[in-house]
Scaffold this motif. Structure first.
Motif, short mmCIF file in Angstrom:
data_model
loop_
_atom_site.label_atom_id
_atom_site.label_comp_id
_atom_site.label_asym_id
_atom_site.label_seq_id
_atom_site.Cartn_x
_atom_site.Cartn_y
_atom_site.Cartn_z
N TYR A 1 0.86 -1.19 0.00
CA TYR A 1 0.00 0.00 0.00
C TYR A 1 0.90 1.23 0.00
CZ TYR A 1 -3.23 3.56 1.76
OH TYR A 1 -3.97 4.70 1.94
N LYS A 2 0.78 2.05 -1.04
CA LYS A 2 1.64 3.21 -1.19
C LYS A 2 0.82 4.50 -1.15
CE LYS A 2 5.14 0.76 -3.94
NZ LYS A 2 5.88 0.72 -5.20
N LEU A 3 1.11 5.31 -0.15
CA LEU A 3 0.49 6.62 -0.01
C LEU A 3 1.52 7.68 -0.39
CD1 LEU A 3 -1.81 8.53 0.96
CD2 LEU A 3 -0.79 8.39 3.24
N THR A 4 1.14 8.60 -1.27
CA THR A 4 2.10 9.59 -1.75
C THR A 4 1.90 10.94 -1.06
OG1 THR A 4 0.65 10.31 -3.56
CG2 THR A 4 2.13 8.45 -4.00
N TYR A 5 2.96 11.75 -1.08
CA TYR A 5 2.90 13.10 -0.54
C TYR A 5 1.85 13.92 -1.29
CZ TYR A 5 7.09 12.65 2.37
OH TYR A 5 7.99 12.28 3.34
#
Length: 274
Positions: A106-110
């Motif tokens: 799971y990748k959350l970006t700025y």
């Protein structure tokens, strides 16, 4: 809080003296302006202006705090859902991909985080003018103002009644809760689990609905006995003509939307990311 005026708080301020239809127009045009953009700089500026208006309206913090808390919780939940459902949506808007959190794929970006913050500030920027409209507009005056701009007096009066009976419903909830607490039902933190407390609150909705329906029947019968709705038009005891300040705020609201259209067309302002 004024019992005769629902959430209306009786004060002597510039916004209390404005006509209800003018404040409704301000709310609509303010909202239209906000939804033209996705720029946190504009939202912060409008929020500052809005809270300055609240200061001018002299509204006590303790009265507006519940609505503030509700909107803050709503924006937080909205941002949380955004993170869960579309953790990379901000990156698709900006064309950048900077990973903030990488957990089990799971990748959350700025970029998504900034987008969520911008969206939250957007909702909060509408809050001040909404608070002013709700807490500085007497239901009776607002009903006559709606009728002034062409809304049927039947609809306007229905709005008036709905606003007036908010305190009664609130008192009814308090009475039901007190009665249930006297029987040993838990409604306070520490008396039972959070799940149990929420379940108890859901249970009291049934007597609250029944009580509200009984109140509706009493009101409708009383209005029918007085011949409400027979005539196509009616007069209003407390209707006042528009004053200078009303006209000034109408012009300012229209200018705000025109400014928004100008900025949108000439500067192509979309989602701003630093």
């Amino acid at each position: 809080m004024n019992r005769s005026g629902s959430l209306y708080i009786e004060k002597e301020s510039l916004f209390h003296k404005l006509d209800g239809s003018v404040k409704l127009l301000m709310l609509i045009l303010w909202t239209i302006f906000i939804f033209m953009f996705m720029d946190i700089r504009i939202f912060i500026l409008m929020s500052l202006i809005g809270f300055a208006f609240i200061s001018i309206a002299k509204l006590p913090l303790k009265n507006i705090a519940p609505l503030l808390v509700f909107i803050i919780i709503f924006t937080f939940m909205n941002s949380l859902l955004l993170f869960i459902i579309t953790p990379q949506y901000g990156s698709s808007l900006t064309g950048r991909y900077t990973v903030l959190l990488n957990l089990f794929g799971y990748k959350l970006t700025y970029e998504t985080l900034f987008y969520a913050i911008t969206l939250s500030v957007k909702y909060l920027s509408i809050l001040p003018i909404t608070i002013i409209f709700i807490f500085t507009t007497h239901p009776s005056k607002f009903a006559s103002s709606l009728n002034r701009i062409g809304v049927s007096y039947k609809v306007a009066y229905a709005v008036n009644i709905a606003l007036r009976y908010i305190p009664d419903v609130k008192d009814e909830v308090r009475n039901i809760v007190n009665a249930q607490q006297a029987r040993g039902v838990a409604f306070k933190r520490g008396d039972a689990s959070v799940y149990r407390i929420l379940k108890n609150y859901i249970v009291i909705l049934i007597p609250l609905i029944i009580s509200s329906l009984n109140r509706v029947e009493v009101i409708s019968n009383a209005m029918e006995l007085r011949g409400f709705g027979i005539s196509k038009k009616r007069t209003w005891y407390n209707r006042e003509p528009l004053h200078k300040n009303d006209l000034i705020f109408i012009v300012l609201s229209i200018v705000l939307v025109i400014l928004g259209i100008f900025l949108k067309q000439n500067f192509s302002i979309g989602f701003w990311y630093p």
